[in-house]
Scaffold this active site. Structure first.
Site, PDB file in Angstrom:
ATOM      1  N   ASN A  21      13.882 -55.571 -11.202  1.00 46.04           N
ATOM      2  CA  ASN A  21      13.748 -56.402 -12.407  1.00 46.04           C
ATOM      3  C   ASN A  21      14.115 -57.843 -12.036  1.00 46.04           C
ATOM      4  OD1 ASN A  21      14.392 -57.810 -14.871  1.00 46.04           O
ATOM      5  ND2 ASN A  21      14.454 -55.828 -15.909  1.00 46.04           N
ATOM      6  N   HIS A  57      10.826 -58.177 -18.258  1.00 47.60           N
ATOM      7  CA  HIS A  57      11.111 -57.857 -19.661  1.00 47.60           C
ATOM      8  C   HIS A  57      11.052 -59.148 -20.468  1.00 47.60           C
ATOM      9  CE1 HIS A  57      13.687 -55.257 -22.593  1.00 47.60           C
ATOM     10  NE2 HIS A  57      12.985 -56.160 -23.257  1.00 47.60           N
ATOM     11  N   ARG A  59      11.137 -61.419 -23.545  1.00 46.81           N
ATOM     12  CA  ARG A  59      11.619 -61.318 -24.914  1.00 46.81           C
ATOM     13  C   ARG A  59      10.987 -62.421 -25.760  1.00 46.81           C
ATOM     14  NH1 ARG A  59      15.929 -58.944 -22.045  1.00 46.81           N
ATOM     15  NH2 ARG A  59      16.705 -57.081 -23.079  1.00 46.81           N
ATOM     16  N   GLU A  84       8.411 -54.337 -19.575  1.00 47.24           N
ATOM     17  CA  GLU A  84       9.261 -53.721 -20.598  1.00 47.24           C
ATOM     18  C   GLU A  84       9.280 -54.592 -21.852  1.00 47.24           C
ATOM     19  OE1 GLU A  84      12.797 -51.772 -17.843  1.00 47.24           O
ATOM     20  OE2 GLU A  84      13.165 -53.647 -18.887  1.00 47.24           O
ATOM     21  N   HIS A 204      19.489 -49.218 -16.156  1.00 44.32           N
ATOM     22  CA  HIS A 204      20.535 -49.942 -16.876  1.00 44.32           C
ATOM     23  C   HIS A 204      21.894 -49.678 -16.231  1.00 44.32           C
ATOM     24  CE1 HIS A 204      21.405 -52.561 -20.319  1.00 44.32           C
ATOM     25  NE2 HIS A 204      22.632 -52.065 -20.190  1.00 44.32           N
TER      26      HIS A 204
END
EC number: 2.6.99.2
Length: 251
Positions: A21, A57, A59, A84, A204
C-alpha cells in the site's frame, strides 16, 4: 507450490502475495505540494524489488492518494493493482474507469483516519451485491473487508464477492501484547472461507514483527496488503531490504 496439512486436510498452496500500500508515499509527497517522492517511480521500484502487487486507497478528500494517481498507475503497475475504498458514487466511477485487477470494498466514513471496521455484510447485503455485480460485469475481481466473524463471512458469500479481506488489527494488538492465540479467530475465519469457496486476503497493522506468524497460521492466505508498517520499517532498513524481508517471511 507447497503442500500444507491443516486440521487433517491436505491443501496445495501458493506463496502468499505481498501487495504494498503506497498511501504513505503519497502522504509524504503531498506534504510539500510537489512531486517528491515521485509516486510513479516508487511504485516501479517496489515492483522491481519483488512485490507482487500495489494497493492504493483514495479517499474523498484525496489527502494521500489522489484520484488522478489511480489513473496514472493503471498504465504503470505490471503486477496487480488493487484499489480500496468505500463504494460511494465517485469511487465506483473511478474503479470502472481505471479497471484495476482487484477492488476491495471498505466501509470507511468520510473522516476516518484509517480503516477501523469490517462490513456488516448482513445489513448491507443488497447494496454490496449490487455494487459487486457491477464490478464483476467489467471483469474486476472483488474483495470485501470483514472482521473474523462467521456471520459476516457467510454474509459476504451471499453478496457474490470473489474474496474477503480479514481486518487484522485485533490480531496485531493481541500479538504485540504477547497473546499468540489472538490468531485463532482468523484461523477459524480462514477455514470457513475455504468451506464457502471464498478467496482470502488480509490486512491492517501487519508488520515484520507479526507477519510470519500470521501467514504460517492462516490456511489459504492468498494476499496481504501492507503499507504503514512497511514504509515505517523502510526508513531504517531501506525499501528494497524491507520488501525482501517480507517476501522471505511469506515464503
Amino acid at each position: 507450490m507447497l503442500l500444507r496439512i491443516f486440521a487433517g486436510k491436505v491443501t496445495i498452496i501458493e506463496m502468499t502475495k505481498l501487495s504494498v500500500n503506497v498511501n504513505k508515499i503519497a502522504t509524504l509527497r503531498n506534504a510539500r505540494g510537489g512531486n517528491v517522492p515521485d509516486l510513479i517511480k516508487t511504485v516501479k521500484d517496489i515492483e522491481s524489488f519483488g512485490a507482487q502487487g500495489i494497493t492504493i486507497h483514495p479517499r474523498p478528500d484525496e489527502r494521500h492518494i489522489r484520484y488522478q494517481d489511480a489513473r496514472d498507475l493503471k498504465g504503470v503497475v505490471k503486477t496487480e493493482l488493487n484499489i480500496e475504498g468505500n463504494p460511494v458514487e465517485k469511487f465506483i466511477n473511478l474503479v470502472l474507469e481505471v479497471q484495476p485487477d482487484q477492488v476491495t470494498l471498505v466501509p470507511d466514513s468520510v473522516d476516518a483516519i484509517t480503516s477501523n471496521a469490517g462490513w456488516d455484510t448482513i445489513k448491507n447485503r443488497l447494496f454490496l451485491k449490487e455494487v459487486i455485480a457491477e464490478f464483476k460485469s467489467h471483469g474486476i475481481r472483488t474483495s470485501i473487508f470483514v472482521d473474523p466473524v462467521a456471520e459476516m463471512i457467510e454474509g459476504a458469500k451471499e453478496t457474490g464477492t470473489d474474496r474477503i479481506e480479514l481486518y487484522t488489527e485485533a490480531f496485531a494488538e493481541g500479538f504485540k501484547e504477547g497473546h499468540p492465540n489472538a490468531v485463532k479467530p482468523y484461523v477459524d475465519a480462514a477455514l470457513l472461507a475455504q468451506d464457502l469457496d471464498l478467496g482470502l486476503n488480509a490486512g491492517h497493522d501487519l508488520s515484520l514483527e507479526n507477519i510470519k506468524f500470521f501467514a504460517d497460521s492462516i490456511p489459504g492466505l492468498l494476499e496481504v496488503s501492507i503499507g504503514h508498517a512497511l514504509i515505517a520499517e523502510a526508513l531504517y532498513d531501506g525499501l528494497e531490504k524491507t520488501i525482501q524481508s517480507y517476501l522471505e517471511a511469506l515464503s
